[in-house]
Design a protein around this motif. Structure first.
Motif, mmCIF file in Angstrom:
data_model
loop_
_atom_site.group_PDB
_atom_site.id
_atom_site.type_symbol
_atom_site.label_atom_id
_atom_site.label_comp_id
_atom_site.label_asym_id
_atom_site.label_seq_id
_atom_site.Cartn_x
_atom_site.Cartn_y
_atom_site.Cartn_z
ATOM 1 N N ARG A 111 0.888 -1.365 -0.458
ATOM 2 C CA ARG A 111 0.303 -0.218 0.086
ATOM 3 C C ARG A 111 1.068 1.067 0.152
ATOM 4 O O ARG A 111 1.829 1.328 0.677
ATOM 5 C CB ARG A 111 -0.882 -0.277 1.540
ATOM 6 N N CYS A 112 0.920 2.541 -0.096
ATOM 7 C CA CYS A 112 1.469 3.130 -0.717
ATOM 8 C C CYS A 112 1.388 4.608 0.211
ATOM 9 O O CYS A 112 0.361 4.079 1.052
ATOM 10 C CB CYS A 112 0.533 4.580 -2.024
ATOM 11 N N THR A 113 2.464 4.914 0.606
ATOM 12 C CA THR A 113 2.274 5.401 2.205
ATOM 13 C C THR A 113 2.505 6.805 1.755
ATOM 14 O O THR A 113 3.586 7.438 2.793
ATOM 15 C CB THR A 113 3.065 5.262 2.492
ATOM 16 N N CYS A 114 3.167 7.611 0.879
ATOM 17 C CA CYS A 114 3.213 8.705 0.641
ATOM 18 C C CYS A 114 1.843 9.662 0.984
ATOM 19 O O CYS A 114 0.786 9.213 1.053
ATOM 20 C CB CYS A 114 3.122 8.865 -1.351
ATOM 21 N N PRO A 115 2.796 11.388 1.518
ATOM 22 C CA PRO A 115 0.928 11.987 1.759
ATOM 23 C C PRO A 115 1.019 12.136 1.438
ATOM 24 O O PRO A 115 0.808 12.636 -0.266
ATOM 25 C CB PRO A 115 2.611 13.005 1.180
ATOM 26 N N VAL A 121 2.934 12.108 -8.142
ATOM 27 C CA VAL A 121 2.729 10.882 -8.034
ATOM 28 C C VAL A 121 3.491 9.693 -7.343
ATOM 29 O O VAL A 121 4.186 10.621 -5.857
ATOM 30 C CB VAL A 121 4.352 10.421 -8.952
ATOM 31 N N CYS A 122 3.286 8.077 -6.822
ATOM 32 C CA CYS A 122 3.826 7.795 -5.347
ATOM 33 C C CYS A 122 5.208 7.737 -5.908
ATOM 34 O O CYS A 122 6.159 7.727 -6.725
ATOM 35 C CB CYS A 122 3.365 6.185 -5.889
ATOM 36 N N ARG A 123 6.420 7.719 -4.736
ATOM 37 C CA ARG A 123 7.743 8.692 -4.281
ATOM 38 C C ARG A 123 7.554 6.909 -3.547
ATOM 39 O O ARG A 123 9.029 6.618 -4.274
ATOM 40 C CB ARG A 123 8.425 9.382 -3.930
ATOM 41 N N CYS A 124 7.227 5.854 -2.933
ATOM 42 C CA CYS A 124 7.236 4.766 -1.747
ATOM 43 C C CYS A 124 7.630 4.053 -2.584
ATOM 44 O O CYS A 124 8.171 3.192 -2.162
ATOM 45 C CB CYS A 124 6.557 5.090 -0.988
ATOM 46 N N GLY A 125 7.397 4.091 -3.727
ATOM 47 C CA GLY A 125 6.976 2.810 -4.299
ATOM 48 C C GLY A 125 7.421 1.046 -3.835
ATOM 49 O O GLY A 125 7.506 0.121 -4.124
ATOM 50 N N ALA A 126 5.645 1.454 -3.303
ATOM 51 C CA ALA A 126 5.453 1.030 -2.759
ATOM 52 C C ALA A 126 5.052 -0.742 -3.488
ATOM 53 O O ALA A 126 4.585 -0.597 -4.674
ATOM 54 C CB ALA A 126 3.464 1.031 -2.362
#
Ligand SMILES: C[S@@+](CC[C@H](N)C(=O)[O-])C[C@H]1O[C@@H](n2cnc3c(N)ncnc32)[C@H](O)[C@@H]1O
Ligand SMILES: [Zn+2]
Length: 311
Positions: A261-265, A270-275
């Motif tokens: 699951r994405c945990t970006c703010p 765009v998603c940066r956490c690379g979940a």
């Protein structure tokens, strides 16, 4: 077994969530007085391996003497668990079946190390888990007022951080701040009397903040989780016990991220956490000690356990 170095917390739950088998290789990043280690070894001996790490030299010597009957299957090292990859590489170990981090500090460190971890004792300002790096004395006497305020706010969640930082800077210009009791007095006097004890003694939160800064605890935790998860075998488990909300937030978010699951703010375009789904959280709800355990060991009160399995 009676353990006057440190009373281990959630031992049964740790064993259960690590899902140990005879022959497993386990990395324990926070050895302390080997309370969990002894319980782990009973499950993995005689063919398993346990790599035990701590920054504190007294932890290593206490653990070594408690584990002397298991010399052939334990490897102890004075090191930071954030270095999990290089520690294992140094032992020619590629992957492990389980990882345990029981965060924070041991009862020995609070009560007997004389390193100034407690605002209730009059000691020198050190607060290092190990013996390298900056001390609490340096943080308190050298950091700027802004830096102190930020640390107190971020790591102590203290709303009177600005006043406390300003008073420390004023007091240290008169005379260097050398002891925990002088520091605790300055903190207490900085909070208006009607707000002083609303959330316990204010020095408690500020001491926690200084300790986190001195030991770079949150960064080490993030690295220990990420690098530890990389060297975990498929089907292996990582179990973490945390003791305050800042630690638990990191554990929770990393585990959510490993579950895909994405945990970006929320505002990031765009998603940066690379979940990417690499794990399965096995503690659907957070695990706390029972009332019975807390009665027996009040320091277990704030413990929270989370576990994840690698897919
Ligand atoms: C709560 S105690 C562990 C107690 C242990 N589980 C027992 O049963 O005795 C936490 C220990 O972790 C160590 N520690 C904290 N952060 C560390 C880090 N980044 N690397 C290695 N050891 C660390 C502390 O020095 C302390 O001895
Ligand atoms: Zn993301």
């Amino acid at each position: 077994m009676k353990n006057d170095y440190h009373h281990p917390v959630l031992v049964g739950e740790v064993i259960n969530y690590l899902d140990l088998k005879q022959g497993d290789t386990i990395f324990e990043g926070t050895l302390g007085g080997a309370g969990h280690t002894i319980a782990i070894i009973k499950e993995i001996a005689p063919t398993g391996k346990l790599i035990g790490v701590d920054l504190c030299s007294q932890a290593l010597s206490t653990a070594a003497s408690r584990l002397k009957n298991y010399k052939d299957i334990i490897f102890l090292k004075e090191d930071n668990f954030a270095n999990v990859k290089s520690i294992l590489a140094g032992l020619d170990i590629e992957e492990v079946d389980g990882i345990l981090y029981d965060l924070g500090l041991s009862s020995f460190q609070i009560d007997k190390s004389t390193k100034g971890f407690s605002y209730m004792r009059d000691e020198m300002l050190d607060m290092r888990f190990g013996c390298e790096g900056k001390t609490a004395h340096e943080v308190i006497n050298r950091y700027s007022e802004e830096e102190l305020r930020e640390i107190f706010y971020k790591y102590g969640e203290e709303k009177w951080s600005g006043r406390i930082a300003a008073n420390i800077v004023k007091e240290r210009s008169r005379e260097e701040i050398k002891s925990t009791s002088r520091l605790a007095g300055i903190i207490k006097d900085s909070v208006p009397p009607e707000h002083r004890y609303k959330r316990g003694h204010p020095a408690k939160r500020i001491f926690q903040a200084i300790r986190i800064e001195v030991n770079d605890e949150l960064k080490n935790l993030e690295k220990g989780i990420e690098d530890g998860f990389d060297v975990l075998k498929k089907g292996g488990r990582m179990v973490i016990i945390s003791y305050h909300s800042l630690e638990d937030r990191i554990v929770k978010n990393k585990f959510i991220n490993f579950s895909g699951r994405c945990t970006c703010p929320p505002l990031l375009p765009v998603c940066r956490c690379g979940a990417k789904k690499r794990g399965r959280v096995v503690t659907r709800k957070i695990i706390n000690p029972t009332q019975e355990e807390i009665m027996e060991n009040p320091r277990a009160r704030s413990a929270k356990l989370r576990a994840i399995e690698k897919l």
